[in-house]
Write an enzyme that holds these catalytic residues in place. Structure first.
Site, mmCIF file in Angstrom:
data_model
loop_
_atom_site.group_PDB
_atom_site.id
_atom_site.type_symbol
_atom_site.label_atom_id
_atom_site.label_comp_id
_atom_site.label_asym_id
_atom_site.label_seq_id
_atom_site.Cartn_x
_atom_site.Cartn_y
_atom_site.Cartn_z
ATOM 1 N N GLY A 201 -0.805 2.029 -1.251
ATOM 2 C CA GLY A 201 -0.115 1.046 -2.300
ATOM 3 C C GLY A 201 0.125 -0.334 -1.757
ATOM 4 O O GLY A 201 -0.503 -0.415 -0.823
ATOM 5 N N ASN A 202 0.685 -1.313 -2.150
ATOM 6 C CA ASN A 202 0.919 -2.548 -1.519
ATOM 7 C C ASN A 202 2.441 -2.955 -1.910
ATOM 8 O O ASN A 202 3.123 -2.026 -2.496
ATOM 9 C CB ASN A 202 -0.183 -3.334 -2.310
ATOM 10 C CG ASN A 202 0.241 -3.683 -3.925
ATOM 11 O OD1 ASN A 202 0.936 -4.025 -4.264
ATOM 12 N ND2 ASN A 202 -0.587 -3.103 -4.736
#
Ligand code: C5P
Length: 396
Positions: A201-202
């Site tokens: 993810g980020n």
């Protein structure tokens, strides 16, 4: 216009003087309602001299003229600056134990609040909830800014600059320039599953995208928000589609895009996803000392939208870059807008401490020729409004 400025009891009350002055200089008739606590921080004579009107504080003064409702009924706009955590809580519950509370309840005018408090108080779940309640009721929240607080500490909670409060407050009175427009905003960060419990993810929180969606609603637009793993509450004033992965975001955005006038792709979208998702949790006992993940490229949703769009549709892309040098950053942005084919590109710098999850942002907006059409810095709400200004300018 008749503008009521509510001043409540925080140290930032001294800055309310400049808010009042800005509104008076803009030609408005300003009536100050100060709480008792506010008058411990700033003198009544100062507020009266600057507002050029009598300052009201006491609920039991002027009873014969029913002042507790008269002030609110006459107002075209109510601006509360600074708004303390206490006042915000009272407004959220609809309390009327002082003149300001009565004034707000007796009024049908738009309300703008500029919160100011310590970071811990601003981030307390009670305040977060109360702000959510006020926003869903249509209250415009300006700031708070991130910066030096009263003590040695700094963080979100500082009163937004008075000029900005004046600008945002007067913007509420402006004609709604997005009435009849349908706007699709993507926000948040996508997550690509590795196995049933893990993902790539980020750090995007979705705050800038949500600020854009809220600002568009405030300006009269009909908004659809496609939110990827949002860390922020969404209000009832817009349609929200929650998604997880890039492919889900692509499907949701592509389904909604044909019906809208503007697409704003504020979401941080993963460029790659694992080629296959493990059925069961990946075990280190089986994987051993090294684990190689095979990634495949995700579709570029923005480029796809730009390619297949209907004539007249405005498409806005985002570019979050870690490049520190301004010229090099602009060059990356120019190359990106050329590649993606969007009408505007919002360029911002991100890093370990910048951009993601914070309450402030600094952006440069480029057009297709690579020219800078706008630069803005401030709270994500302020930046959102400026981005929408650039969109509205394109309609014209
Ligand atoms: O190429 P980059 O990821 O920097 O591009 C950012 C812009 O493109 C953002 O507007 C983002 O929402 C969008 N994007 C996309 N599909 C991808 C990657 C990014 O639409 N696969």
């Amino acid at each position: 216009m008749n503008i009521v400025v509510g001043v409540t009891g925080g140290i930032a009350a001294y800055k309310a003087v400049n808010v009042i002055r800005g509104l008076v200089l803009a030609g408005h008739d300003v009536h100050v309602v100060a709480t008792d606590a506010a008058l411990r921080f700033v003198g009544k004579p100062t507020l009266e001299a600057i507002s050029r009107n009598i300052v009201h504080t006491d609920l039991y003064e002027g009873v014969a003229e029913v002042r507790h409702v008269a002030i609110g009924q006459a107002a075209d706009l109510i601006v509360i600056a600074p708004a303390t955590a206490n006042t915000i809580a009272k407004l959220a519950t609809g309390l009327a134990d002082d003149l300001l509370g009565n004034t707000v309840l007796a009024s049908r005018a738009p309300v703008v609040i500029a919160p100011a408090m310590h970071t811990e108080m601003w981030q307390h779940p009670a305040t977060v909830h109360n702000i959510g309640v006020l926003r869903s009721r249509g209250v415009t929240v300006v700031g708070p800014a991130v910066g030096q607080l009263t003590g040695a500490d700094s963080g979100p909670g500082r009163l937004e600059e008075p000029d900005e409060i004046v600008r945002a407050a007067l913007a509420v009175l402006e004609p709604k320039d997005l009435v009849g427009r349908r706007i699709l905003v993507s926000a948040g960060g996508t997550r690509e599953a590795l196995d049933p419990v893990r993902y790539l993810g980020n750090r995007s929180s979705g705050k800038q995208g949500l600020a854009l969606a809220l600002a568009a609603v405030a300006r009269g637009a009909e908004v659809t928000l496609v939110g990827a793993n949002l860390e922020v509450q969404t209000p009832a004033s817009m349609r929200v589609v929650h998604v997880g992965s890039t492919l889900e975001l692509a499907a949701a955005v592509q389904a909604a895009a044909p019906d809208v006038d503007v697409v704003i792709m504020a979401a941080a979208v993963a460029d790659y996803r694992p080629e296959s998702v493990a059925e069961a949790k990946i075990k280190k006992e089986i994987a051993g000392d090294r684990l190689t993940l095979e990634l495949v490229k995700n579709p570029d949703i923005l480029a796809g939208l730009a390619e297949t769009r209907a004539p007249g549709q405005i498409i806005v892309g985002f570019a979050a870059e870690t490049e520190q040098d301004r010229e090099a950053l602009l060059a990356l942005g120019r190359a990106k807008i050329a590649r993606k084919g969007s009408d505007l590109l919002v360029l911002n710098r991100v890093g370990w401490t910048e951009g993601f999850g914070t309450d402030g942002n600094t952006v440069v907006v480029l057009d297709r020729r690579g020219d800078i059409v706008m630069e803005a810095s401030g709270s994500k709400q302020t930046v959102a409004d400026r981005i929408l200004d650039a969109v509205v300018a394109r309609f014209a």
